[in-house]
Every structure is written in structure tokens, then in C-alpha cells.
Motif scaffolding. Sequence first.
Motif, PDB file in Angstrom:
ATOM      1  N   PHE A 133       1.027  -1.276  -0.208  1.00 36.59           N
ATOM      2  CA  PHE A 133      -0.033   0.052   0.024  1.00 36.59           C
ATOM      3  C   PHE A 133       0.449   1.119  -0.250  1.00 36.59           C
ATOM      4  O   PHE A 133       1.694   1.648   0.767  1.00 36.59           O
ATOM      5  N   GLY A 134       1.026   2.159  -0.940  1.00 37.84           N
ATOM      6  CA  GLY A 134       1.859   2.993  -1.282  1.00 37.84           C
ATOM      7  C   GLY A 134       0.524   4.665  -0.804  1.00 37.84           C
ATOM      8  O   GLY A 134       0.072   5.602  -1.580  1.00 37.84           O
ATOM      9  N   LEU A 135       1.298   5.263   0.185  1.00 35.88           N
ATOM     10  CA  LEU A 135       0.598   6.246   0.558  1.00 35.88           C
ATOM     11  C   LEU A 135       1.456   7.253   1.133  1.00 35.88           C
ATOM     12  O   LEU A 135       1.823   8.215   0.804  1.00 35.88           O
ATOM     13  N   ILE A 175       2.221  -6.924  -6.213  1.00 33.31           N
ATOM     14  CA  ILE A 175       1.377  -5.205  -6.685  1.00 33.31           C
ATOM     15  C   ILE A 175       1.356  -4.144  -5.197  1.00 33.31           C
ATOM     16  O   ILE A 175       1.598  -4.932  -4.501  1.00 33.31           O
ATOM     17  N   ALA A 176       1.259  -2.664  -6.225  1.00 35.54           N
ATOM     18  CA  ALA A 176       1.037  -1.810  -5.424  1.00 35.54           C
ATOM     19  C   ALA A 176       0.362  -0.861  -5.735  1.00 35.54           C
ATOM     20  O   ALA A 176      -0.269  -0.798  -6.324  1.00 35.54           O
ATOM     21  N   ILE A 177      -0.991  -0.698  -4.195  1.00 33.70           N
ATOM     22  CA  ILE A 177      -1.922   0.488  -4.784  1.00 33.70           C
ATOM     23  C   ILE A 177      -1.346   1.151  -3.909  1.00 33.70           C
ATOM     24  O   ILE A 177      -0.926   1.576  -2.969  1.00 33.70           O
ATOM     25  N   VAL A 178      -1.236   2.165  -5.493  1.00 36.31           N
ATOM     26  CA  VAL A 178      -0.751   3.470  -5.167  1.00 36.31           C
ATOM     27  C   VAL A 178      -1.177   4.353  -5.140  1.00 36.31           C
ATOM     28  O   VAL A 178      -2.463   4.745  -5.990  1.00 36.31           O
ATOM     29  N   TRP A 179      -1.574   5.605  -4.171  1.00 37.83           N
ATOM     30  CA  TRP A 179      -2.539   6.910  -4.256  1.00 37.83           C
ATOM     31  C   TRP A 179      -1.472   7.600  -4.695  1.00 37.83           C
ATOM     32  O   TRP A 179      -0.453   8.150  -4.341  1.00 37.83           O
ATOM     33  N   ALA A 180      -2.400   8.225  -5.580  1.00 41.81           N
ATOM     34  CA  ALA A 180      -0.806   9.772  -6.733  1.00 41.81           C
ATOM     35  C   ALA A 180      -2.426  10.988  -7.414  1.00 41.81           C
ATOM     36  O   ALA A 180      -3.066  10.239  -6.856  1.00 41.81           O
ATOM     37  N   ARG A 181      -1.265  11.846  -7.200  1.00 45.83           N
ATOM     38  CA  ARG A 181      -2.559  13.607  -7.240  1.00 45.83           C
ATOM     39  C   ARG A 181      -2.421  13.228  -8.906  1.00 45.83           C
ATOM     40  O   ARG A 181      -1.748  12.501  -9.626  1.00 45.83           O
ATOM     41  N   THR A 182      -3.847  14.126  -8.757  1.00 48.24           N
ATOM     42  CA  THR A 182      -4.038  13.320 -10.747  1.00 48.24           C
ATOM     43  C   THR A 182      -5.229  15.112 -10.448  1.00 48.24           C
ATOM     44  O   THR A 182      -5.130  15.789  -9.582  1.00 48.24           O
ATOM     45  N   GLU A 183      -5.049  15.689 -11.973  1.00 43.57           N
ATOM     46  CA  GLU A 183      -5.469  16.420 -12.228  1.00 43.57           C
ATOM     47  C   GLU A 183      -7.385  16.262 -12.298  1.00 43.57           C
ATOM     48  O   GLU A 183      -7.937  17.534 -11.781  1.00 43.57           O
ATOM     49  N   GLU A 184      -8.155  15.542 -11.487  1.00 43.14           N
ATOM     50  CA  GLU A 184      -9.572  15.097 -11.107  1.00 43.14           C
ATOM     51  C   GLU A 184      -8.611  14.783  -9.208  1.00 43.14           C
ATOM     52  O   GLU A 184     -10.581  14.990  -8.852  1.00 43.14           O
ATOM     53  N   GLY A 185      -8.305  14.854  -8.876  1.00 47.15           N
ATOM     54  CA  GLY A 185      -7.607  14.949  -7.175  1.00 47.15           C
ATOM     55  C   GLY A 185      -7.269  13.411  -7.764  1.00 47.15           C
ATOM     56  O   GLY A 185      -6.580  12.284  -8.164  1.00 47.15           O
ATOM     57  N   VAL A 234     -12.405   9.102  -5.664  1.00 45.34           N
ATOM     58  CA  VAL A 234     -11.630  10.179  -6.179  1.00 45.34           C
ATOM     59  C   VAL A 234     -10.974  10.479  -4.786  1.00 45.34           C
ATOM     60  O   VAL A 234     -12.337  11.260  -4.042  1.00 45.34           O
ATOM     61  N   GLY A 235      -9.974  11.629  -4.293  1.00 44.53           N
ATOM     62  CA  GLY A 235     -10.152  12.253  -3.078  1.00 44.53           C
ATOM     63  C   GLY A 235      -9.447  10.956  -1.563  1.00 44.53           C
ATOM     64  O   GLY A 235      -9.241  10.265  -1.971  1.00 44.53           O
ATOM     65  N   LEU A 236      -9.001  12.138  -0.823  1.00 40.23           N
ATOM     66  CA  LEU A 236      -8.700  11.622  -0.226  1.00 40.23           C
ATOM     67  C   LEU A 236      -8.933  10.345   0.681  1.00 40.23           C
ATOM     68  O   LEU A 236      -9.025   9.839   1.636  1.00 40.23           O
ATOM     69  N   LYS A 237     -10.949  10.593   0.257  1.00 39.31           N
ATOM     70  CA  LYS A 237     -11.399   9.353   1.723  1.00 39.31           C
ATOM     71  C   LYS A 237     -11.516   7.888   0.809  1.00 39.31           C
ATOM     72  O   LYS A 237     -11.509   7.089   1.770  1.00 39.31           O
ATOM     73  N   GLY A 238     -10.861   7.838   0.134  1.00 39.93           N
ATOM     74  CA  GLY A 238     -10.647   6.534  -0.108  1.00 39.93           C
ATOM     75  C   GLY A 238      -9.238   6.122  -0.035  1.00 39.93           C
ATOM     76  O   GLY A 238      -8.964   4.975   1.031  1.00 39.93           O
ATOM     77  N   PRO A 239      -8.043   6.323   0.684  1.00 42.08           N
ATOM     78  CA  PRO A 239      -7.074   5.625   1.154  1.00 42.08           C
ATOM     79  C   PRO A 239      -7.126   5.437   2.848  1.00 42.08           C
ATOM     80  O   PRO A 239      -7.096   5.070   3.378  1.00 42.08           O
ATOM     81  N   LEU A 240      -8.240   7.224   2.845  1.00 47.07           N
ATOM     82  CA  LEU A 240      -7.888   7.432   4.270  1.00 47.07           C
ATOM     83  C   LEU A 240      -9.027   6.192   4.881  1.00 47.07           C
ATOM     84  O   LEU A 240      -9.191   5.270   6.166  1.00 47.07           O
ATOM     85  N   SER A 241     -10.347   5.914   3.892  1.00 47.99           N
ATOM     86  CA  SER A 241     -11.015   4.241   4.502  1.00 47.99           C
ATOM     87  C   SER A 241     -10.268   3.617   4.246  1.00 47.99           C
ATOM     88  O   SER A 241     -10.734   2.520   5.477  1.00 47.99           O
TER      89      SER A 241
END
Length: 387
Positions: A133-135, A175-185, A234-241
Motif C-alpha cells: 500500500f503506497g500512501l 502489486i502496489a496500491i499507489v495513491w497519487a495526485r491527478t488533475e481530478e484529485g 476520488v480524493g483522500l477518502k479513498g486511502p483514509l477509508s
Amino acid sequence: MASLDPLDLFDIQSQLSEEEQMIRDSVARFVDEKALPLMAECFDQGRFPKELIPEIADLGLLGSSLEGYGCAGLNGVSYGLICQELERGDSGLRSFVSVQSSLCMYPIHAFGSEEQKQRWLPDMAAGQVIGCFGLTEPHGGSDPANMKTHAKRDGDDWILNGAKMWITNGTLADIAIVWARTEEGIQGFIVEKDFPGFEARDIRSKMSLRASVTSELYFDNVRVPDANRLPGVVGLKGPLSCLSQARYGITWGPIGAAIACLKEALDYTADRELFKRPLSSNQAVQIRLADHARRITLAQLMSLRLGRLKDAGKVHPTQISMAKWNNVRMAIDIARDCRDLLGGSGITLEYVAIRHALNLESVITYEGTETVHQLVVGRELTGHNAF
């Protein structure tokens, strides 16, 4: 009157269903028979016991609280008991299962497409595909909103750049679940280990979680197909959940570590004679042991109540924060004090207290530091955000 169980003074076991007790007992047998004979050596050598993964999977411990796709579909209390027994063996064991289940399988299950679920979850439940998990990032720590890793659209693909730090299972993972900033969030991506430009490196010279893989992840123009983007959030609610799922398990895990330390201290002080009497007959020793039992009991009651709230769909993130804060603090204090009760013997890996004390230095830091969880509770009480 019948004597009480010194490791369960309030008979909390009687509040568990027959299935919950059976699950706890089966994991306990695995820990006693297969894991504990290896853990001191693995900690000393700084290696994760990969040879245990097939049996961990066969017991249904990977993604155990998820429904379908080869997962066991157990309730939250059962998952908590799994974490408790695994961490009684070693925090590295519980961390492996926690990351695989709560931080990797959960987001695919909750936010992935049906194709992603079918492709990954059955093999992950079987232990044939391992995730990380990549946060967290090198500069970010407790501030995930200050994320530098970013992904930009390029036709039907995304180009991923950045780095992640303190990643459990990193070099072990497929596999890595990677959270990244995009133009959509902020969005999540399933990054496969053979994607060009993706590199994982072990973090060496650790004094904590030595029987666990901890890594750095690097992304240098990694091309990720849009089919590998998690479309459901989309957004921080994904990784925070995801973190809420993992933190819930962590409220249970340190109870197992504390129980292991207390049992060892009870046995040691009963057998060790000093000044012509057992240590356990000393008032100061009894007061310390009694305090350990009190704090373990409070943690057991808190996590059981939290589990029942979770299974009723009523759990609040602040409640998880309070339990994580309370229970990890409880366990690290007990592990340190039990190490002291063992005297010089307590600094060796022949005994478990020093290993648990060192591991818990990581557990009290990851998935939100103690201070972060204190401020979460403070925000709930006052309505003011002090971050």
C-alpha cells in the motif's frame, strides 16, 4: 469460587460466539505451532517468514472480512481476533495480513471494477499475489494531503512519478496500491511489479519490525493502464477509508502482544527466586502485574465493543482512533515493563518482551501516530481542528 483466567479476568471469551472462538483458537494453534518457533530467529536475522504464507492463506486469513472472490466473509470481531493472535506471535505477522487484507484487498473490493476484483482478489486471498500500500511519502508522514506523487493522463494510460516510504511488503509484493495526485484529485492505481520504471528497495538496519519487509517505492515515468486505476473513488477518502480498516485491526493486535508479555512475566516471576522467595510474592511485582491485567482488560473490552459497532455498521473513525491510541499505548508500556521484570534475561530473544517492545515502537507510529489519534479525539470533543 473458581479461579479467574489471568489473561481474561472479565471472561470476555464468553461474549464471543462459537464461530468467533473457533476462529481465534485455530489462529492461536497456528501461531503456537508454526509461527512462534520461527519468530525469534526471523527477528534476529531480519527476515519475514515467507514460508508461512501458504498456511496463512489456507486458514482464510487474507481478506477474511471481505465477501466473495474466495474470501471468508467473516465478521469484524473475528478479524480482530485474527489480528490479536497473529500479533501475539509477532507484529510482523499481523502487519503482513493487515496490509494484504485491509490496505490492498479492501480498496480493490470497495473501489475496483468487477474486472479488477475478478483478476486480483481470488489470487490475493490464496496468497498467490501479494500486495503493498503506497500512501506515505518521505516528506509527508502524518500529512497525506501534502502528496507529491502524481499521475498524468497519456491517452489510455497514466504516467506515474514519485516515491513512497515505509511500505510494508514492498519488495515482497506483486502489486502496489499507489495513491497519487491527478488533475481530478487523488486516485488509486494498481501498479504491477514488472511495470518499467517501478522499483522497490528494502529499508535495512531496522531495530523494529525486523521480521517484516519494509521498503521504499520509486516511480519513474511508470506507464499504468487506465484499466489499473481504481474507478470507484476520488480524493483522500479513498486511502483514509483503507486506513480505518487497518487501524481497526491494530486496535486488536497489540492486545495479543501484551498478553504474550504478561504470560511470560507471570511464568518468570513465579519460577524466579530472589532473597529466598519467588519474585511473584513481592508486593511491587504484584502491583505491576495487576496493572498490566487491568489495562489489558480495558483494551479487550474497548476492542470488543468497537467490533460490535463495526459489525452493526455504526463505527465512527474517532472511536477507532481512541482504541488505537489506548491499546497500542497499553501494549508498549506493558512490554517495556515486562522486559524490566525479566531483569537481564529480558534483553535476549529467548524471551518475547524485548521483541514486542521494539516492534510496538513501529505500531505506535504507523497508521497514524499516537499524537495524530489524540488530536482526532480532541477535534471530536471540541470541534476545532488542531492539525
